[in-house]
Design a protein around this motif. Structure first.
Motif, PDB file in Angstrom:
ATOM      1  N   MET A  73      33.998  31.071  36.403  1.00  0.00           N
ATOM      2  CA  MET A  73      34.918  31.676  35.457  1.00  0.00           C
ATOM      3  C   MET A  73      34.892  33.199  35.612  1.00  0.00           C
ATOM      4  O   MET A  73      33.833  33.800  35.682  1.00  0.00           O
ATOM      5  CB  MET A  73      34.534  31.312  34.022  1.00  0.00           C
ATOM      6  CG  MET A  73      35.414  31.960  32.976  1.00  0.00           C
ATOM      7  SD  MET A  73      34.860  31.602  31.287  1.00  0.00           S
ATOM      8  CE  MET A  73      35.698  30.062  31.029  1.00  0.00           C
ATOM      9  N   LEU A  74      36.078  33.776  35.677  1.00  0.00           N
ATOM     10  CA  LEU A  74      36.217  35.225  35.734  1.00  0.00           C
ATOM     11  C   LEU A  74      37.264  35.615  34.701  1.00  0.00           C
ATOM     12  O   LEU A  74      38.435  35.292  34.840  1.00  0.00           O
ATOM     13  CB  LEU A  74      36.656  35.661  37.136  1.00  0.00           C
ATOM     14  CG  LEU A  74      36.781  37.157  37.378  1.00  0.00           C
ATOM     15  CD1 LEU A  74      35.454  37.860  37.142  1.00  0.00           C
ATOM     16  CD2 LEU A  74      37.261  37.422  38.795  1.00  0.00           C
ATOM     17  N   ASN A  75      36.816  36.278  33.647  1.00  0.00           N
ATOM     18  CA  ASN A  75      37.709  36.676  32.554  1.00  0.00           C
ATOM     19  C   ASN A  75      37.542  38.171  32.311  1.00  0.00           C
ATOM     20  O   ASN A  75      36.694  38.594  31.544  1.00  0.00           O
ATOM     21  CB  ASN A  75      37.390  35.888  31.285  1.00  0.00           C
ATOM     22  CG  ASN A  75      38.364  36.185  30.166  1.00  0.00           C
ATOM     23  OD1 ASN A  75      39.257  37.018  30.297  1.00  0.00           O
ATOM     24  ND2 ASN A  75      38.199  35.515  29.050  1.00  0.00           N
ATOM     25  N   ILE A  76      38.353  38.956  33.006  1.00  0.00           N
ATOM     26  CA  ILE A  76      38.321  40.405  32.815  1.00  0.00           C
ATOM     27  C   ILE A  76      39.707  40.889  32.379  1.00  0.00           C
ATOM     28  O   ILE A  76      40.298  41.765  32.965  1.00  0.00           O
ATOM     29  CB  ILE A  76      37.787  41.161  34.045  1.00  0.00           C
ATOM     30  CG1 ILE A  76      38.526  40.787  35.323  1.00  0.00           C
ATOM     31  CG2 ILE A  76      36.303  40.924  34.226  1.00  0.00           C
ATOM     32  CD1 ILE A  76      38.134  41.641  36.512  1.00  0.00           C
ATOM     33  N   THR A  77      40.166  40.272  31.305  1.00  0.00           N
ATOM     34  CA  THR A  77      41.453  40.642  30.737  1.00  0.00           C
ATOM     35  C   THR A  77      41.331  41.956  29.969  1.00  0.00           C
ATOM     36  O   THR A  77      40.327  42.219  29.316  1.00  0.00           O
ATOM     37  CB  THR A  77      41.987  39.513  29.823  1.00  0.00           C
ATOM     38  OG1 THR A  77      43.277  39.858  29.372  1.00  0.00           O
ATOM     39  CG2 THR A  77      41.088  39.246  28.651  1.00  0.00           C
ATOM     40  N   ASN A  78      42.350  42.789  30.112  1.00  0.00           N
ATOM     41  CA  ASN A  78      42.487  44.020  29.333  1.00  0.00           C
ATOM     42  C   ASN A  78      41.279  44.951  29.442  1.00  0.00           C
ATOM     43  O   ASN A  78      40.784  45.460  28.445  1.00  0.00           O
ATOM     44  CB  ASN A  78      42.758  43.668  27.862  1.00  0.00           C
ATOM     45  CG  ASN A  78      43.365  44.816  27.096  1.00  0.00           C
ATOM     46  OD1 ASN A  78      43.900  45.758  27.670  1.00  0.00           O
ATOM     47  ND2 ASN A  78      43.285  44.758  25.777  1.00  0.00           N
ATOM     48  N   VAL A  99      40.515  31.883  35.944  1.00  0.00           N
ATOM     49  CA  VAL A  99      40.688  33.300  36.289  1.00  0.00           C
ATOM     50  C   VAL A  99      41.691  33.904  35.327  1.00  0.00           C
ATOM     51  O   VAL A  99      42.829  33.458  35.243  1.00  0.00           O
ATOM     52  CB  VAL A  99      41.183  33.489  37.742  1.00  0.00           C
ATOM     53  CG1 VAL A  99      41.497  34.955  38.013  1.00  0.00           C
ATOM     54  CG2 VAL A  99      40.165  32.964  38.733  1.00  0.00           C
ATOM     55  N   ASP A 100      41.248  34.932  34.593  1.00  0.00           N
ATOM     56  CA  ASP A 100      42.145  35.687  33.714  1.00  0.00           C
ATOM     57  C   ASP A 100      41.983  37.162  34.035  1.00  0.00           C
ATOM     58  O   ASP A 100      40.980  37.782  33.710  1.00  0.00           O
ATOM     59  CB  ASP A 100      41.830  35.425  32.239  1.00  0.00           C
ATOM     60  CG  ASP A 100      42.887  36.012  31.303  1.00  0.00           C
ATOM     61  OD1 ASP A 100      43.672  36.895  31.741  1.00  0.00           O
ATOM     62  OD2 ASP A 100      42.928  35.591  30.140  1.00  0.00           O
TER      63      ASP A 100
END
Length: 187
Positions: A73-78, A99-100
């Motif tokens: 999981m890769l969540n580096i939103t904003n 992915v986000d």
């Protein structure tokens, strides 16, 4: 009585081998993500400051989650990432499922290598500055259930290969340059 120590030794060896493989894999994945981070214009971003080789990517890195020691999981939103996806390590992250990268400042095109993320279930690249057309290799992501590409600068036909996404339940392409449907597109 000699059988018990042999079984115990085998279990110890198996455990050590597993830990070595998992550690090597996660180190390789971490190194690949760091190479991409270096290509961005905001390497000192406070949220991504945790991304260092001296820390555990699976435990300590912002926005990174792992399953069995592999990045899934890769969540580096904003987080104000300024850059492109050209150097994103698609082939080095074979276990990614989520992915986000939405609400950043990613520009240029979506590379065809994105089709290598064959385990992907969720992909959100919305609200960036991505341009050109949707790569046909998105059709290779047959596990994909959610695809958000809205609010970019994408143009051109919607690839008929998106018809391969039989698990897709939510698709958002709005707020891009006008699309025209490919006459061969069928769902």
């Amino acid at each position: 009585m000699m059988m018990v120590p042999r079984v115990f030794s085998f279990l110890q060896l198996s455990t050590l081998l597993y830990l070595f493989i998992v550690t090597f894999a996660s180190t390789e994945e971490a190194t690949a993500l760091l190479k991409w981070k270096v290509t961005t214009l905001n390497q000192n971003n406070s949220l991504l400051a945790s991304w260092t080789l001296s820390t555990d990517a699976c435990r300590d890195w912002y926005g990174v989650k792992c399953l069995n020691g592999r990045v899934n999981m890769l969540n580096i939103t904003n987080v104000s990432v300024i850059g492109t996806l050209y150097d994103f390590p698609f082939s080095s992250l074979p276990f990614l499922e989520f992915v986000d990268l939405s609400m950043n400042q990613l520009s240029s095109t979506i590379p065809p290598e994105i089709g290598k993320l064959t385990n992907l279930v969720y992909l959100d690249l919305s609200m960036n500055n991505l341009s050109s057309s949707i790569p046909i290799t998105l059709g290779d992501l047959t596990e994909l259930q959610i695809l958000y590409l809205h609010s970019n600068k994408l143009s051109g036909p919607i690839p008929s290969e998106l018809g391969n996404l039989k698990n897709l339940s939510d698709l958002k392409l709005s707020h891009n340059r006008p699309y025209r449907f490919n006459s061969n597109y069928s769902r």
